[in-house]
Design an enzyme around this catalytic site. Structure first.
Site, short mmCIF file in Angstrom:
data_model
loop_
_atom_site.label_atom_id
_atom_site.label_comp_id
_atom_site.label_asym_id
_atom_site.label_seq_id
_atom_site.Cartn_x
_atom_site.Cartn_y
_atom_site.Cartn_z
N LYS A 104 -47.87 64.97 -26.80
CA LYS A 104 -48.28 63.91 -27.74
C LYS A 104 -48.21 64.43 -29.16
O LYS A 104 -48.06 65.62 -29.40
CB LYS A 104 -49.74 63.48 -27.45
CG LYS A 104 -49.95 62.78 -26.11
CD LYS A 104 -49.41 61.38 -26.11
CE LYS A 104 -49.65 60.70 -24.77
NZ LYS A 104 -48.96 61.40 -23.64
N SER A 141 -44.07 58.03 -22.91
CA SER A 141 -45.06 57.80 -23.96
C SER A 141 -44.60 58.31 -25.32
O SER A 141 -45.25 58.07 -26.33
CB SER A 141 -46.38 58.49 -23.60
OG SER A 141 -46.25 59.89 -23.63
#
Lengths: 204, 204
Positions: free
Chosen positions: B163, B126
């Site tokens: 993230k 991701s």
DNA sequence: TATATTGGTGCACAAATGTGCAATACCAGG
DNA sequence: CCTGGTATTGCACATTTGTGCACCAATATA
């Protein structure tokens, strides 16, 4: 930093090796044994010289040697010291002392296999799709050949570059991992200097 | 590995600290001084116990102590040992001993600032546009807050994730660096565990 | 109370270790 | 040939260091 005699360099090396093996420094006697000489005092004079030249530190107690000079710092249990290649002088092999900017410690996990290694600071963004960014430090295993699709360090006309090597039917070429950069079909003299085996990035 | 007494743990810690400071191991007398006791022999008995329990090694010569147990290995001059976080047990803080898989050596260049650090193996792709790939090891500085656009490690419903933190006008959210992944607007309990300050990748 | 465990003291001693001196050997340069 | 720098030897000596013993103190446990 002042010059040292060959004998003194030999002693520095012995100290470093001893520490790598035992993880504590040698006594003067230990060093004399490895040199196959019988005099502690000879060792002491060399040590004194090395201290006053700033290569070494010692305290008053037993086995209290500490290597200061970066070129001789012992590889510790979990890490290795490998040369960081700076600007590459034309005509010299990439691993020549002239090109070594300094030595950097690298976790041993990155250098499992035997061989010579060096580190390189990445310039440019030609490999960002391979997750290699500008200013990343790549760890390179010295080698004059590589397999298809391996990421290599190549020397093209005295310029160092990191690219992916492609060897298929035709002529081998170097592929950037960034669509903005064209493939490189080396014309004149070029050579593979090693394979990228690891990467260290420092985020600020 | 057998249990050790609090006093023995204290001595292990003193040895490790001494080595970090001086880069060579202490004598029994040195250890006794730091404990403010007067007996070398008391130290010797503790050392003997620690050796037989497998926490320590020693040779016959002076200052020849070597710490074996991973939890006490001294941070060396150029590297630090930081905990690698494995599976995160529900309910525990991320740095709890239960979550520590092992300790990994990290070059000091990556951990300049004071603070607690840990390492995390990246799962999933991701963050590939930030150059963070699956199986990369990220070095994280422990912190419960972070600035806009910093890459953070967050705990969302007992799930660890890496993230980019976005703090603008509205509610803070977590952004993946991969168009295939949606932004995450955490609903329930979530927390920032730290900021990613470094990355180590091993290419095979 | 008795007993085991853990931790500490004081002393003694041999070996390891660093330090110091005088003398010798080697080698390159004047 | 002489001279200075480097390297080594052998011996002596004071400390540091590890080892060993007998004994004491605190604490927990049976």
């Amino acid at each position: 930093m002042k010059n040292i005699t060959p004998r003194q360099e030999e002693i520095l090396q012995i100290i470093a090796t001893y520490i790598e093996e035992k993880s504590y420094p040698p006594s003067y006697q230990d060093i004399a044994d490895r040199l196959k000489i019988k005099s502690k005092y000879a060792i002491m004079k060399h040590i004194t010289a090395l201290v006053s030249k700033g290569y070494l530190e010692k305290d008053a107690s037993a086995r209290s040697l500490r290597i200061i000079h970066p070129d001789f710092i012992p590889a510790e249990a979990n890490e290795a010291q490998i040369p960081l290649i700076g600007r590459v002088a034309a005509g010299y092999p990439i691993l020549a002392g002239e090109n070594v900017e300094r030595y950097v410690p690298i976790p041993r996990a990155l250098i499992k296999a035997e061989g010579r290694y060096f580190a390189l600071k990445v310039q440019g963004d030609s490999m960002i799709d391979a997750g290699i960014f500008e200013d990343d430090l790549v760890v390179v295993k010295s080698s004059s050949s590589a397999l298809n699709k391996e990421i290599v360090v190549a020397l093209i006309e005295d310029e160092v570059t990191v690219k992916r090597l492609i060897v298929d039917a035709g002529q081998p070429y170097l592929k950037a991992e960034n669509p903005a950069y064209p493939d490189i079909y080396p014309q004149g003299g070029w050579s593979i200097q090693g394979k990228v085996v690891g990467l260290i990035r420092e985020l600020h």
